[in-house]
Motif scaffolding. Structure first.
Motif, PDB file in Angstrom:
ATOM      1  N   ALA A  65      54.444  50.605  44.990  1.00 20.55           N
ATOM      2  CA  ALA A  65      55.692  49.919  44.803  1.00 20.55           C
ATOM      3  C   ALA A  65      56.977  50.638  45.419  1.00 20.55           C
ATOM      4  N   ARG A  66      57.006  51.753  45.762  1.00 20.68           N
ATOM      5  CA  ARG A  66      57.938  52.362  46.385  1.00 20.68           C
ATOM      6  C   ARG A  66      57.914  51.740  47.806  1.00 20.68           C
ATOM      7  N   ALA A  67      56.728  51.503  48.600  1.00 25.97           N
ATOM      8  CA  ALA A  67      56.684  51.203  49.575  1.00 25.97           C
ATOM      9  C   ALA A  67      57.280  49.765  49.924  1.00 25.97           C
ATOM     10  N   ALA A  68      56.848  48.956  48.902  1.00 25.13           N
ATOM     11  CA  ALA A  68      57.282  47.343  49.033  1.00 25.13           C
ATOM     12  C   ALA A  68      58.719  47.190  49.008  1.00 25.13           C
ATOM     13  N   TYR A  69      59.496  48.099  48.289  1.00 25.81           N
ATOM     14  CA  TYR A  69      60.959  48.299  48.138  1.00 25.81           C
ATOM     15  C   TYR A  69      61.273  48.711  49.682  1.00 25.81           C
ATOM     16  N   LEU A  70      60.859  49.781  50.331  1.00 22.68           N
ATOM     17  CA  LEU A  70      61.139  50.154  51.477  1.00 22.68           C
ATOM     18  C   LEU A  70      61.127  49.266  52.596  1.00 22.68           C
ATOM     19  N   VAL A  71      59.883  48.559  52.488  1.00 25.36           N
ATOM     20  CA  VAL A  71      59.789  47.709  53.577  1.00 25.36           C
ATOM     21  C   VAL A  71      60.933  46.407  53.488  1.00 25.36           C
ATOM     22  N   MET A  72      61.219  46.131  52.230  1.00 25.94           N
ATOM     23  CA  MET A  72      62.041  44.960  51.886  1.00 25.94           C
ATOM     24  C   MET A  72      63.387  45.508  52.378  1.00 25.94           C
ATOM     25  N   VAL A  73      63.838  46.831  52.147  1.00 24.17           N
ATOM     26  CA  VAL A  73      65.048  47.345  52.665  1.00 24.17           C
ATOM     27  C   VAL A  73      64.984  47.257  54.444  1.00 24.17           C
ATOM     28  N   TYR A  74      64.116  47.821  55.118  1.00 28.19           N
ATOM     29  CA  TYR A  74      63.941  47.629  56.149  1.00 28.19           C
ATOM     30  C   TYR A  74      64.291  46.359  56.862  1.00 28.19           C
ATOM     31  N   VAL A  75      63.386  45.170  56.191  1.00 34.34           N
ATOM     32  CA  VAL A  75      63.345  43.837  56.957  1.00 34.34           C
ATOM     33  C   VAL A  75      64.929  43.375  56.636  1.00 34.34           C
ATOM     34  N   LEU A  76      65.427  43.434  55.587  1.00 26.46           N
ATOM     35  CA  LEU A  76      66.740  42.990  55.096  1.00 26.46           C
ATOM     36  C   LEU A  76      67.830  43.503  55.913  1.00 26.46           C
ATOM     37  N   GLY A  77      67.570  44.788  56.125  1.00 28.23           N
ATOM     38  CA  GLY A  77      68.701  45.595  56.732  1.00 28.23           C
ATOM     39  C   GLY A  77      68.652  45.135  58.383  1.00 28.23           C
ATOM     40  N   ALA A  78      67.395  45.130  58.790  1.00 33.37           N
ATOM     41  CA  ALA A  78      67.382  44.972  60.360  1.00 33.37           C
ATOM     42  C   ALA A  78      67.950  43.310  60.332  1.00 33.37           C
ATOM     43  N   ILE A  79      67.502  42.589  59.621  1.00 33.72           N
ATOM     44  CA  ILE A  79      68.122  41.107  59.877  1.00 33.72           C
ATOM     45  C   ILE A  79      69.748  41.153  59.804  1.00 33.72           C
ATOM     46  N   ALA A  80      70.015  41.707  58.424  1.00 38.66           N
ATOM     47  CA  ALA A  80      71.563  41.820  58.528  1.00 38.66           C
ATOM     48  C   ALA A  80      72.242  42.234  59.693  1.00 38.66           C
ATOM     49  N   LEU A  81      71.873  43.377  60.233  1.00 37.28           N
ATOM     50  CA  LEU A  81      72.638  43.755  61.375  1.00 37.28           C
ATOM     51  C   LEU A  81      72.541  43.072  62.523  1.00 37.28           C
ATOM     52  N   GLU A  82      71.240  42.469  62.721  1.00 38.61           N
ATOM     53  CA  GLU A  82      71.080  41.565  63.807  1.00 38.61           C
ATOM     54  C   GLU A  82      71.960  40.442  63.777  1.00 38.61           C
ATOM     55  N   VAL A  83      72.314  39.760  62.436  1.00 41.76           N
ATOM     56  CA  VAL A  83      72.934  38.583  62.200  1.00 41.76           C
ATOM     57  C   VAL A  83      74.432  38.869  62.356  1.00 41.76           C
ATOM     58  N   ALA A  84      74.812  40.090  62.090  1.00 46.83           N
ATOM     59  CA  ALA A  84      75.968  40.673  61.627  1.00 46.83           C
ATOM     60  C   ALA A  84      77.240  40.056  62.914  1.00 46.83           C
ATOM     61  N   ASP A  85      76.733  40.518  64.366  1.00 46.69           N
ATOM     62  CA  ASP A  85      77.386  40.156  65.159  1.00 46.69           C
ATOM     63  C   ASP A  85      77.399  38.860  65.952  1.00 46.69           C
ATOM     64  N   VAL A  86      76.964  37.890  65.204  1.00 49.13           N
ATOM     65  CA  VAL A  86      76.965  36.469  65.881  1.00 49.13           C
ATOM     66  C   VAL A  86      78.446  36.288  65.499  1.00 49.13           C
ATOM     67  N   PRO A  87      78.988  35.548  66.478  1.00 50.88           N
ATOM     68  CA  PRO A  87      80.659  35.407  66.612  1.00 50.88           C
ATOM     69  C   PRO A  87      81.060  34.893  65.203  1.00 50.88           C
ATOM     70  N   GLN A  88      80.884  33.758  64.793  1.00 47.03           N
ATOM     71  CA  GLN A  88      81.002  33.179  63.479  1.00 47.03           C
ATOM     72  C   GLN A  88      80.210  31.761  63.275  1.00 47.03           C
ATOM     73  N   ALA A  89      79.973  31.483  64.576  1.00 50.30           N
ATOM     74  CA  ALA A  89      79.042  30.074  64.666  1.00 50.30           C
ATOM     75  C   ALA A  89      77.811  30.067  63.792  1.00 50.30           C
ATOM     76  N   GLY A  90      77.299  28.971  63.700  1.00 48.36           N
ATOM     77  CA  GLY A  90      76.303  28.926  62.907  1.00 48.36           C
ATOM     78  C   GLY A  90      74.938  29.347  63.235  1.00 48.36           C
ATOM     79  N   ALA A  91      74.404  28.850  64.178  1.00 44.84           N
ATOM     80  CA  ALA A  91      73.265  29.397  64.725  1.00 44.84           C
ATOM     81  C   ALA A  91      73.178  30.495  65.865  1.00 44.84           C
ATOM     82  N   LEU A  92      72.169  31.381  65.779  1.00 44.56           N
ATOM     83  CA  LEU A  92      72.243  32.529  66.707  1.00 44.56           C
ATOM     84  C   LEU A  92      71.827  31.905  68.013  1.00 44.56           C
ATOM     85  N   ALA A  93      72.445  32.506  69.056  1.00 40.59           N
ATOM     86  CA  ALA A  93      71.856  32.172  70.670  1.00 40.59           C
ATOM     87  C   ALA A  93      70.710  32.415  70.745  1.00 40.59           C
ATOM     88  N   PRO A  94      70.158  32.031  71.970  1.00 36.62           N
ATOM     89  CA  PRO A  94      68.714  32.272  72.217  1.00 36.62           C
ATOM     90  C   PRO A  94      68.789  33.920  72.495  1.00 36.62           C
TER      91      PRO A  94
END
Lengths: 224, 224
Positions: B140-169
């Motif tokens: 149970a703890r592990a599932a939460y941990l994996v979720m935290v990692y995945v969402l955190g990584a995606i959030a940081l990855e998406v954070a510095d998209v200028p403000q346009a919609g789609a991410l660049a290649p």
DNA sequence: CCCCATTTCTGTACGCCGTGCAGAGTTATC
DNA sequence: GATAACTCTGCACGGCGTACAGAAATGGGG
């Protein structure tokens, strides 16, 4: 000892720091949306546009606010002992500073992690991880991984605060979480329902540290 | 084969799904703020308040939008082979769906992870992790941990998209990141500057997977 | 010492936003 | 066909960020 370089014009009624103070206070009291320029100005007793003397636009205020929080973190001492305990101390410190101001978390994740204080935080993390004996490339990747975990955990933890400013005390939050999860239907989500009891530690300091330690384990005990 | 239960009143000009389609399209084209009720209505050729026939308020639209994305993910098949590859497949799938719609990421982290599809995603993750041989509490703890990692990584990855919609290649984004980091002063941030070359893999699929594997390593190889 | 360039703050205004409310038109049921 | 339910429109309100013009205050150069 350079003077503040007075230029012509009337005395300033506000200061950059005062604006940030007011923004933080409003945010903590009434949620992130309460830190509007108009409300900040009202709290300071000036007209809304007076704020634009100190910051060019609202995003600059947000950026400065994040930088202030990270700056306080960076100025705080950490003992410089065993690298694991240093990472944990740094992570716990960041977590406590951000949970104290939940409204600032969306700003951090919204792309305000580019200022000098954010860079300095990364530098400090790199310094600590260098003591773990990781090769240079792994250390850089590891710093990013730790950052991802810490920010992700804090974000999820802060996400389900109703919308008020400050987080409730931890026992209350755990109880609320457990109560919310008590109604998941066991027939459709058997494993989730079975895990409800275990999840009492979720969104707590204990789960935060547990996850961080698993991450650190993975950094040192994983293959390659 | 129950009929849609027609009730009195004129035919509906829109549908819940159509509203979500329009919101997503606008968000992808012009950033998250473009998905305003007024703009959605304009895109659909109705008056703004017509939207309130289908959703009670804006937050309901956001919630439904997240649920749709998670629903598509949950409906996608995963092979059910080795548990590690299953976790990786699930994580990569979530990542690709979210980076395709960067504007939805703040909604996910903003507290919209409480719907049935979010629960189902957690349930699926628990099922996969159960095959790792972890004790129930750790799973149970592990599932939460994996979720935290995945969402955190995606959030940081998406954070510095200028403000346009789609991410660049991805290559473009890596190059942009490297260019941005090229100007960090080496005297104040020596380790960060030295790591610039290594960081070319950051915010990429490779770094995402590397981090996920370290997390999984920590789950299985750590002490207790 | 006085003028003036410079800065600070105020007031007004514009275009957005979410959404409450009243009303007109459409439709299934009795 | 009357009625009740439902869908959509138009208008309005308060809030937002902020552009713009102008009044008041101030310090430095003549």
């Amino acid at each position: 000892m350079t003077q503040p370089k007075r230029r012509p014009g009337p005395k300033r009624a506000l200061s950059e720091g005062g604006v940030l103070d007011a923004a933080l206070t409003l945010m903590d009291a009434d949620g992130p949306d309460a830190a509007s320029i108009r409300r900040i100005a009202a709290a300071l007793g000036v007209s809304p546009n007076a704020v634009y003397t100190y910051f060019p636009d609202k995003s600059a205020i947000e950026q400065a606010l994040v930088e202030r929080l990270l700056g306080e973190l960076n100025r705080a001492a950490y003992n410089g002992g065993e690298w694991r305990t240093d990472v944990e101390a740094l992570a716990l410190d960041l977590r406590s500073r951000l949970t104290a101001h939940p409204g600032a978390v969306p700003l951090l994740l919204g792309g305000a992690m580019n200022g000098p204080e954010a860079l300095l935080l990364g530098e400090r993390l790199l310094e600590v991880l260098a003591r773990a004996g990781l090769p240079a490339e792994a250390a850089a990747r590891a710093a990013y991984l730790v950052m991802v975990y810490v920010l992700g955990a804090i974000a999820l933890e802060v996400a389900d605060v109703p919308q008020a400013g400050a987080l409730a005390p931890e026992p209350d939050r755990i109880a609320a979480r457990r109560a919310a999860m008590a109604h998941v239907p066991a027939e459709t989500f058997p494993r989730t329902a079975a895990a409800v009891d275990v999840m009492s530690g979720w969104i707590g300091t204990e789960q935060f540290l547990w996850g961080l330690r698993r991450v650190l384990d993975g950094l040192t005990r994983g293959p390659v």
